[in-house]
Scaffold this motif. Structure first.
Motif, PDB file in Angstrom:
ATOM      1  N   GLU A  40      50.020   8.348  57.264  1.00 20.71           N
ATOM      2  CA  GLU A  40      50.020   9.302  57.419  1.00 20.71           C
ATOM      3  C   GLU A  40      50.737   9.992  56.011  1.00 20.71           C
ATOM      4  N   GLU A  41      51.749   9.479  55.567  1.00 23.38           N
ATOM      5  CA  GLU A  41      52.656  10.108  54.760  1.00 23.38           C
ATOM      6  C   GLU A  41      52.022   9.562  52.974  1.00 23.38           C
ATOM      7  N   GLY A  42      50.814   8.771  52.888  1.00 25.26           N
ATOM      8  CA  GLY A  42      50.456   8.747  51.302  1.00 25.26           C
ATOM      9  C   GLY A  42      50.817   7.819  50.970  1.00 25.26           C
ATOM     10  N   PHE A  43      51.391   6.702  51.632  1.00 27.81           N
ATOM     11  CA  PHE A  43      51.661   5.118  51.082  1.00 27.81           C
ATOM     12  C   PHE A  43      50.204   4.026  50.887  1.00 27.81           C
ATOM     13  N   ALA A  44      49.926   3.991  51.701  1.00 27.52           N
ATOM     14  CA  ALA A  44      48.454   3.088  51.827  1.00 27.52           C
ATOM     15  C   ALA A  44      47.736   4.232  50.923  1.00 27.52           C
ATOM     16  N   LEU A  45      47.004   3.611  49.916  1.00 31.90           N
ATOM     17  CA  LEU A  45      46.523   4.403  48.471  1.00 31.90           C
ATOM     18  C   LEU A  45      45.649   3.083  47.861  1.00 31.90           C
ATOM     19  N   PRO A  46      44.503   3.356  47.514  1.00 32.17           N
ATOM     20  CA  PRO A  46      43.471   2.689  46.750  1.00 32.17           C
ATOM     21  C   PRO A  46      43.739   1.810  45.636  1.00 32.17           C
ATOM     22  N   GLY A  47      44.065   0.574  45.928  1.00 28.64           N
ATOM     23  CA  GLY A  47      44.400   0.259  44.461  1.00 28.64           C
ATOM     24  C   GLY A  47      45.890  -0.660  44.383  1.00 28.64           C
ATOM     25  N   HIS A  48      45.875  -0.194  45.450  1.00 29.06           N
ATOM     26  CA  HIS A  48      47.139  -0.568  45.574  1.00 29.06           C
ATOM     27  C   HIS A  48      47.643  -2.245  46.279  1.00 29.06           C
ATOM     28  N   ILE A  80      43.832  11.227  51.816  1.00 33.03           N
ATOM     29  CA  ILE A  80      44.657  11.193  50.768  1.00 33.03           C
ATOM     30  C   ILE A  80      44.782  11.927  50.079  1.00 33.03           C
ATOM     31  N   GLU A  81      43.876  13.487  49.598  1.00 35.80           N
ATOM     32  CA  GLU A  81      43.819  14.168  48.934  1.00 35.80           C
ATOM     33  C   GLU A  81      45.288  14.708  48.930  1.00 35.80           C
ATOM     34  N   ASP A  82      45.547  15.326  49.877  1.00 40.15           N
ATOM     35  CA  ASP A  82      46.985  15.715  49.538  1.00 40.15           C
ATOM     36  C   ASP A  82      48.288  15.152  50.197  1.00 40.15           C
ATOM     37  N   ILE A  83      48.007  13.597  50.304  1.00 42.74           N
ATOM     38  CA  ILE A  83      49.214  12.925  50.927  1.00 42.74           C
ATOM     39  C   ILE A  83      49.409  12.302  49.524  1.00 42.74           C
ATOM     40  N   ALA A  84      49.078  11.989  49.099  1.00 43.22           N
ATOM     41  CA  ALA A  84      49.447  10.323  47.916  1.00 43.22           C
ATOM     42  C   ALA A  84      50.634  10.823  47.765  1.00 43.22           C
TER      43      ALA A  84
END
Lengths: 167, 420
Positions: free
Chosen positions: B109-117, B238-242
């Motif tokens: 929810e907080e935008g820590f789970a991101l593609p390519g990480h 993830i647009e607004d939370i990354a």
């Protein structure tokens, strides 16, 4: 790495981290207290910690250590004086936790059917050679090598990192 | 020959052109997550002899396992963590209050789970973030102390299994039933040490929440990580939370897989995992009539808004069976607040549910719903190990939120299709 010799304690498949060390003991930090609860939830093994001798070896079936990332499931056996686990297969996080705590784990297909509780076994970690001294049979496990061996030889990951920093 | 996702991301992060399964690489994680066990990690970190963590911005800590603290020991641990967080300047700390929840839910929810990480977490269900195209895996405390100290970790490049999914879920069948089917077929160690890639048209149709349910449970078949290729749904989530930059990394089309499995969702039915192993899977209809004492809806597998909504749709206007305790734990405070706004909580309370604060409580036997000897629980969690919910003399069945809600309503294990 030293050659180990000890009595085998044979367990079945899917000995998960709750069976090895139950969640309710997670707050314990005293090694001797932690050791008392090793394998307590495995049916028929409630008094395992009272029956084992230092140097004994755990032999198990498939998927040993599946489940939680809790290192207690490695440490309780180590603190009890168990010299290592030989299983048909070992769950990934358990395997890493064991190496990182300097506790010997070897994967050896077929082993749990070929060893009985009470058999005397001998283990060469660096070649992976296992001998059942009670029956004369020999088995081949994955040897410990490379980075894993380096970490094991230092006694665990924390000690290994300390040695990197001191260098 | 192309590379799988795991090969591609590990090669890239290790600064190599090519890796193959079995190679050992060292990489710097993009994020490192811990929960209450940060207290133990702090002790290990300090024993190394360093003053400062490698990068306080890359460390995320979410208190969730025993919140609010049920014992003085837990309270002391939390206190130690708060002190360390302040000392080290760790900004991404989610305490026991209304911006937290279950670590895996909060992390997404907080935008820590991101593609390519590359994400490591000192919790086995860290693999959940594969739903966002990350390489995410659970590690032990010593390893996390090592990451905090050096900012690096070694990985053995895993073999990969591809699971191709097509078709649509029939009514009453959900992502949880699908992952139970897959684990039942592959076995609790069927993907040991391996990377599992989900693909196919059915995945594209699944919500982010459903994708999280699939990836959350890959550890239950031994996998190192799960992966779902990011698409427009991922990017819009993830647009607004990354919280940082990211890059979509996809497997090559000609990558080599150890196994490829195919499933057609339209052929699935509601499933249940029986005590005490996750791969002990049966159709719900074969277990109908088994009496339950407790029903649990929540956890990092199935405690999201859609899960609560499904449960509410079944429970609306009805009462939970006499003698059954239904415990609902929203996976995060954000989920909880949304569920209040949408009046889902009201429906659940009216039906007789107990709403517990977001956290891991009963799922691992810590508090707020521990079982008594001889009791039977049906739960939306991911583990039914003997004693998992605090009592080795109890039985845990695992199923979808719909099956759990239907069973709570009837007081016995019930196929949700009977009440939908």
């Amino acid at each position: 790495m030293a050659v180990l010799r000890g009595r085998a304690w044979v367990f079945g498949d899917n000995i998960d981290t709750d069976l090895i060390y139950h969640g309710k003991y997670l707050p314990l930090t005293d090694p001797s207290e932690m050791a008392k609860h090793a394998m307590e939830y495995v049916p028929g093994m409630e008094d395992f910690s009272k029956r084992v001798k230092p140097g004994d070896i755990v032999v198990a079936g498939r998927n040993f250590g599946s489940g939680s990332s809790r290192e207690h499931a490695v440490l309780c056996l180590k603190y009890l004086g168990i010299s290592g686990v030989i299983a048909e297969s070992i769950s990934r996080i358990y395997y890493r936790n064991a190496i990182n705590n300097g506790f010997l784990v070897l994967e050896c297909p077929g082993i749990s059917k070929k060893v009985k509780t009470g058999d005397e076994i001998e283990v060469e970690p660096e070649t992976g050679r296992i001998r059942n001294l009670s029956t004369g049979e020999e088995f081949q496990a994955n040897p410990i090598s490379g980075l894993e061996k380096e970490i094991m030889e230092k006694g665990g990951l924390i000690e290994y990192i300390q040695s990197l920093i001191e260098r | 020959m192309g590379m799988t996702f795991a090969e591609k991301i590990l090669a890239k992060k290790a600064g190599l052109l090519k890796v193959k399964p079995g190679d050992v690489v060292t990489v710097e994680p993009d994020r490192a997550l811990s929960h209450d066990n940060a207290a133990a990690i702090i002790k290990l970190f300090k024993s190394i002899g360093l003053e400062k963590v490698w990068n306080p911005k890359k460390i995320v800590i979410v208190l969730d396992h025993a919140v609010p603290a049920p014992t003085d020991k837990h309270a002391d641990n939390h206190k130690q963590i708060r002190r360390f967080v302040a000392e080290q300047g760790i900004e991404y700390f989610y305490d026991v209050n209304s911006d937290g929840g279950v670590c895996h839910q909060v992390f997404c929810e907080e935008g820590f789970a991101l593609p390519g990480h590359v994400i490591v977490g000192s919790d086995s269900h860290t693999c959940t973030y594969g739903a966002f195209g990350a390489f995410a895996t659970g590690i032990g405390r010593s390893e996390m102390a090592g990451v905090w100290a050096l900012g690096e970790i070694w990985f053995r490049v895993p073999e990969s299994i591809k699971i191709d999914l097509e078709g649509v879920f029939p009514e009453g069948v959900y992502a949880k039933d699908l992952i139970l089917r897959i684990i039942g077929d592959l076995g609790a160690d069927g993907a040991d040490y391996k990377s599992v890639e989900f693909s196919g048209s059915a995945i594209r149709n699944m919500s982010i929440s459903e994708r999280m349910t699939l990836c959350n449970m890959v550890i239950e078949m031994g996998a190192k990580n799960g992966f779902i290729e990011p698409d427009e749904k991922t990017l819009s989530y993830i647009e607004d939370i990354a919280k940082s930059e990211f890059e979509v990394i996809k497997p090559d089309e000609d990558a080599s897989y150890e196994r490829i499995l195919r499933y057609n969702l339209s052929k699935l039915e509601p499933l249940i995992a029986k005590p005490h192993n996750i791969d002990n899977v049966s159709p719900v209809k074969d277990l109908e009539g088994v009496k339950i004492d407790q029903a649990l809806i929540g956890t990092c597998t199935n405690g999201r808004l859609d899960d609560l909504k499904i449960a509410a749709s079944i429970l609306k206007g009805n009462k939970v069976a006499k003698g059954v305790r239904l415990i609902v734990i929203p996976a995060s405070w954000k989920v909880y607040k949304e569920a209040i706004k949408e009046r889902i909580i009201e429906i659940l309370i009216e039906s007789g549910a107990i709403i517990a604060p977001p956290g891991c409580g009963p799922c691992m036997g810590n508090h707020l719903g521990v079982l008594a000897s001889g009791e039977v629980c049906i739960s939306t969690a991911n583990r039914n190990f003997k004693g998992r919910m605090g009592n080795p003399e109890s039985q845990i069945y695992l199923a979808s939120p719909a099956t759990v809600a239907a069973s709570a309503l009837k007081g016995v294990i019930t196929d949700p299709r009977e009440v939908l």
